[in-house]
Design a protein around this motif. Sequence first.
Motif, PDB file in Angstrom:
ATOM      1  N   GLN A  40      25.181 -27.181  -8.729  1.00 47.36           N
ATOM      2  CA  GLN A  40      24.771 -25.487  -7.723  1.00 47.36           C
ATOM      3  C   GLN A  40      26.108 -26.230  -7.179  1.00 47.36           C
ATOM      4  OE1 GLN A  40      26.641 -22.670  -7.298  1.00 47.36           O
ATOM      5  NE2 GLN A  40      25.140 -21.820  -8.951  1.00 47.36           N
ATOM      6  N   VAL A  43      25.674 -24.949  -2.984  1.00 48.53           N
ATOM      7  CA  VAL A  43      25.875 -24.341  -1.603  1.00 48.53           C
ATOM      8  C   VAL A  43      25.855 -26.291  -0.850  1.00 48.53           C
ATOM      9  CG1 VAL A  43      23.123 -23.792  -3.175  1.00 48.53           C
ATOM     10  CG2 VAL A  43      23.500 -26.422  -3.143  1.00 48.53           C
ATOM     11  N   PHE A  48      28.396 -22.613   3.159  1.00 51.30           N
ATOM     12  CA  PHE A  48      27.249 -22.422   2.386  1.00 51.30           C
ATOM     13  C   PHE A  48      26.243 -23.166   3.770  1.00 51.30           C
ATOM     14  CE2 PHE A  48      22.885 -23.010   1.174  1.00 51.30           C
ATOM     15  CZ  PHE A  48      23.033 -21.388   0.626  1.00 51.30           C
ATOM     16  N   GLN A  55      19.265 -20.685   2.966  1.00 52.25           N
ATOM     17  CA  GLN A  55      18.836 -20.435   1.038  1.00 52.25           C
ATOM     18  C   GLN A  55      19.156 -20.963   0.130  1.00 52.25           C
ATOM     19  OE1 GLN A  55      18.244 -17.189   1.362  1.00 52.25           O
ATOM     20  NE2 GLN A  55      19.410 -16.021   1.425  1.00 52.25           N
ATOM     21  N   ARG A  56      19.664 -22.219   0.630  1.00 52.70           N
ATOM     22  CA  ARG A  56      19.957 -23.477  -0.399  1.00 52.70           C
ATOM     23  C   ARG A  56      18.621 -23.582  -1.825  1.00 52.70           C
ATOM     24  NH1 ARG A  56      18.555 -29.330   0.506  1.00 52.70           N
ATOM     25  NH2 ARG A  56      16.691 -29.150  -0.043  1.00 52.70           N
ATOM     26  N   ALA A  59      18.906 -20.316  -3.678  1.00 51.69           N
ATOM     27  CA  ALA A  59      20.139 -20.435  -4.698  1.00 51.69           C
ATOM     28  C   ALA A  59      19.505 -20.611  -6.119  1.00 51.69           C
ATOM     29  CB  ALA A  59      22.106 -21.005  -3.764  1.00 51.69           C
ATOM     30  N   GLN A  62      17.934 -19.410  -8.818  1.00 49.46           N
ATOM     31  CA  GLN A  62      18.196 -18.473  -9.672  1.00 49.46           C
ATOM     32  C   GLN A  62      19.178 -19.191 -10.122  1.00 49.46           C
ATOM     33  OE1 GLN A  62      18.181 -15.646  -8.717  1.00 49.46           O
ATOM     34  NE2 GLN A  62      16.433 -15.239  -6.756  1.00 49.46           N
ATOM     35  N   SER A  63      19.742 -20.329  -9.911  1.00 45.05           N
ATOM     36  CA  SER A  63      21.052 -21.117 -10.873  1.00 45.05           C
ATOM     37  C   SER A  63      19.804 -21.804 -12.184  1.00 45.05           C
ATOM     38  CB  SER A  63      21.278 -22.504 -10.048  1.00 45.05           C
ATOM     39  OG  SER A  63      22.416 -21.738  -9.335  1.00 45.05           O
ATOM     40  N   ASP A 247      27.804 -16.911  -9.801  1.00 49.97           N
ATOM     41  CA  ASP A 247      28.100 -16.803  -8.340  1.00 49.97           C
ATOM     42  C   ASP A 247      28.293 -16.047  -7.343  1.00 49.97           C
ATOM     43  OD1 ASP A 247      27.297 -19.652  -9.346  1.00 49.97           O
ATOM     44  OD2 ASP A 247      29.158 -20.712  -9.058  1.00 49.97           O
ATOM     45  N   LEU A 250      25.501 -13.556  -7.120  1.00 45.68           N
ATOM     46  CA  LEU A 250      24.613 -13.771  -6.570  1.00 45.68           C
ATOM     47  C   LEU A 250      24.739 -14.675  -5.268  1.00 45.68           C
ATOM     48  CD1 LEU A 250      21.811 -16.609  -5.880  1.00 45.68           C
ATOM     49  CD2 LEU A 250      23.757 -18.272  -6.303  1.00 45.68           C
ATOM     50  N   LEU A 254      23.239 -14.300  -0.255  1.00 46.10           N
ATOM     51  CA  LEU A 254      23.143 -15.199   0.348  1.00 46.10           C
ATOM     52  C   LEU A 254      22.987 -14.419   1.715  1.00 46.10           C
ATOM     53  CD1 LEU A 254      25.075 -17.587  -1.079  1.00 46.10           C
ATOM     54  CD2 LEU A 254      22.168 -17.146  -1.462  1.00 46.10           C
TER      55      LEU A 254
END
Length: 309
Positions: A40, A43, A48, A55-56, A59, A62-63, A247, A250, A254
């Motif tokens: 991903q 990130v 980012f 938020q890493r 994310a 979610q990935s 993405d 997402l 974020l």
Amino acid sequence: MNAVDYCSFADAWEERATIRTRPRRQVEDDQRLIYPLSRQPLVLSATFVRECPQQRDFALVQSLYKFIHDVVIFETEIVNHTASAIARGRFAHDFPFACRYDAMTVVVDEDYHALVAMDFMQQTIELTGITPVALPSEIELSRAIPAALAQVPERLRQAAELICVAIAENTLTNDVAAFARDTSVKESVKGLMADHLQDEGRHATFWQRLVRIYWQAAPADDQASLAHMLPTFIERYLTNDIQKAFDLALIEHLHPDPAVRQALREEAQGLAFPISRQHPLLGNILRFFKGSSMLDSPCVRDALVAYLP
Ligand SMILES: [Fe+2]
Ligand SMILES: [Fe+2]
């Protein structure tokens, strides 16, 4: 190899299939990552890291959900559509019983992989309290296979589907292998991937043998029609339209500032692999064409000329 030489892997399945041999994988509450950063890359982007490093984990979770959800679609809707038809003798080409039996072990394995994936997703939701925000209803193959099938005559559709599924089952394997080796992720996640890989090595060989049997018995006209669809299939299979859409969806979750979201979108645009000889999955695809003997046919070499080294 012809159909008579087919050697069943039923014994290997009894001894090594994960449904026969593996304990339940339970996600552990530790500091390791739940999904590799390299899978991903958003990130790792400058925007980012500067604007929303907190938020890493969101994310990455979610990935992971998307990856799991993709696995479920691939196993149940794509692979098992073909494997089940072969197992039940509903396939346009007649395969011997040993092939059909092995096809049924693939059906069992894939349904089990889907079950394990669903279990792991549920465990992760409970552990993190994070629910999935953007699960696509399709994977690239959901579009690539119909597009390829539309290019062959009706009577060759099942054979075309067999080839597409066999290609996909031979590319995914290396992809999961990289995941299973990643030392930054949780043991349970690595274990999950290693389990899956254990079964997929067998599957990759199975599909390669099946295509070889089919291909060597196919008339030259049929081979030419099937070769003709390959560029369409590869091009649609290797796009990352769905990943890009994911993405973008997402990114909406974020950061509250529209300017930051726009900067993240621009970062995401640059992350795609171009479809060319350098695409990371292309080596696997070409290895499949060699192993299945398809690449021995001039019509296949002609169709793949843009991708051959
Ligand atoms: Fe699988
Ligand atoms: Fe498989």
